[in-house]
Design an enzyme around this catalytic site. Sequence first.
Site, PDB file in Angstrom:
ATOM      1  CD  GLU A 174      -2.704  -1.378   2.292  1.00 29.22           C
ATOM      2  OE1 GLU A 174      -2.712  -0.656   3.164  1.00 29.22           O
ATOM      3  OE2 GLU A 174      -3.413  -2.417   2.558  1.00 29.22           O
ATOM      4  CG  ASN A 215      -0.868  -6.972  -1.527  1.00 26.95           C
ATOM      5  OD1 ASN A 215      -1.540  -7.389  -2.487  1.00 26.95           O
ATOM      6  ND2 ASN A 215      -1.383  -6.678  -0.337  1.00 26.95           N
ATOM      7  CG  HIS A 251     -10.230  -5.746   0.998  1.00 24.66           C
ATOM      8  ND1 HIS A 251     -10.348  -6.708   1.600  1.00 24.66           N
ATOM      9  CD2 HIS A 251      -8.784  -5.278   0.876  1.00 24.66           C
ATOM     10  CE1 HIS A 251      -9.259  -7.154   2.307  1.00 24.66           C
ATOM     11  NE2 HIS A 251      -8.343  -6.446   2.006  1.00 24.66           N
ATOM     12  CD  GLU A 280      -4.656  -7.949   1.817  1.00 31.76           C
ATOM     13  OE1 GLU A 280      -5.653  -7.109   2.222  1.00 31.76           O
ATOM     14  OE2 GLU A 280      -3.555  -7.637   1.696  1.00 31.76           O
ATOM     15  CG  ASP A 282     -13.009  -8.954   2.051  1.00 26.65           C
ATOM     16  OD1 ASP A 282     -13.127  -7.709   1.285  1.00 26.65           O
ATOM     17  OD2 ASP A 282     -12.409  -8.753   3.153  1.00 26.65           O
TER      18      ASP A 282
END
Length: 670
Positions: A174, A215, A251, A280, A282
Amino acid sequence: MTDLHAQVPSGPRRSRRFTTPIAVLATIAAFATPILLTAEPAAAAGPLRAAAAAKSRFIGYAAANSPLANEAAYRSIATTEFSQVTAENAMKWDGTENVDNAFTYANGDAIVASAAANNQVVHGHTLVWHSQTPGWVQGLSATAMRAAMQDHISNVVGHWANNPVVQSWDVVNEVFDENGGMRTSFWYNTLGQSFVADAFRYARAADPDAKLCINDYNVEGINAKSTAMYNLVSSLKSQGVPIDCVGFQTHLAVQYGFPSQMQQNLQRFADLGVTVRITELDVRIELPADSNEIAAQNTYYGNVVKACLAVTACTGVTIWGFTDKYSWIPDTFPGQGQGLIYDTNYSPKSAYTAVLDAFGGAPADTTPPSTPGTPTASGVTSSSATLSWSASTDNVGVTGYDILRAPGTSGGTFAVVGSSTTTSFTNTGLSPSTSYRYQVRAKDAAGNLSATSSAVTVTTSAGTGDTTPPSTPSGLAASGTTSSSTTLTWTASTDNVGVTGYDILRAPGTSGGTFAVVGSSTTTSFTNTGLSASTSYRYQVQAKDAAGNVSTASSAVTVTTTSGGGGGGCSATGTVQSTWNNGYVIQPLTVTNTGTSTITSWTVTFTLPAGHTLTGSWNATFTVSGQIVTAKSISWNGTLAPGASTSFGFQASRPSGDTSVPSGYTCTTP
């Protein structure tokens, strides 16, 4: 578009946390009654790992230590459904070095041991991040912070470097803001953008075999942030920085729509020569969920998997957890949840079926291979042994073998030390006069594992060969130092048998820090490139011979690179990427070195039409005076060889109905 979010400190479960957008807060405030979970349709049978393996992909989950150790239902799903594991918190900085130079690996080791026992691989997460990094790091000076970063990476990556289960790392996490600029974290504010390249170099020195990744979130579709990531990865590759893969967190939330052009975005990164992965995943829902939201969630899950399958370089998909019982979402986004593929009672949801179906459904093969024959040992030396065994059979086909080793002639625990696609394996790095026991197990494409073979005991020899190290190299000197490179030379070492080469070690600053290997040479010279301007480094050299003996390190030499700037000319060309009624995006704005020598910085100037205003920019430092805009290179994209190019971009607003865009870009070098 996906939601815009930024990390905040973790809650009791120490999971990843995000702040909530203002628009979402307004929606949450509208709830005046308790939020109830909504039952979802039952799911089809798996396992997911077999379906993913049939498509040559992994399917992963983020592991939480407590339920993995203490809840049988959690552990059963985690170890049977998934082929890859990411430690949710155990390998982050505060989980491994919360106190300076006091390293703790118990939680990470537990996750790795579980993965090894269940034919899974581990993705390390994460080495350098602005969140979950202890306060003692954040207040350091530039020299001390760089040294702390190197020490941390060397120790943490080095701890698992010889474990074949740990195959990849999120090196930096990030680093961009939502406009595509560098996030103004303590890393960036103290070290500048050079910390990104340095982190990758430190990680490669600690583990030459691991896949090293960058990432980030909100980079799944094509937008200013993902384009900034693309340009950074391109630049790092051109500088020889050891970056192997790009992670897309993914996400998602059904109320914000699916990321635009996700497959095309993954492919453009793959075209840079890196692998890509979903790290990651979801998909959260505003509660109480209705059938339309659940259907949209299922579609999103399926679309993500299909995008990965459509890109050859996409290695797999990791879900951030797997059960709503331990999801970070409800704590961070009140009024939202049900974002994962299992409910709080560990029942698979229709989202599970969506993932399974996107992978093509559960393969019919559930038959494990036969047990391999007992291995035999040959070619045993003081430090290695070669094992061979009779092949297993399988109803579809054996894809490989895991080799397991335990210490001594009895007792101890067998752990995976390597794998082979043939019926032989050489285990190196053993200790002289030491006994080991080995077993072998077979595996197939559906993830089925055979029973382990009977064990063979191997005792290494005493090691009576060459134990004399080479003499210490001398006369280390630096020459030809520029803003980004230096050339080292030294006097050759001698050895009773023969010197085979030299390792070059580097430490940050003029004192302190840890020396780490940054390269090797079979001659008495080495050029180290990709350095930061106006920065000091210390170098040492050590010699090595064919027997693996290493000399003591030479005396150190300190090198300080020059400031940026250099000769040559440049040109700038802007491309209109997109326009709308009252705005536009210029991307790429390409800068090319048109001179005959390398330039180390550039400045582009252009004029915005009357009434136009700059609203966003990336990959350059912008200043505005009236309608005149000046864009200057930043640390990682200023150096261009003759004929080489880089790019940056910006977004602007304009009066409604005005169709004009800037032109007349000029480029200069100091």
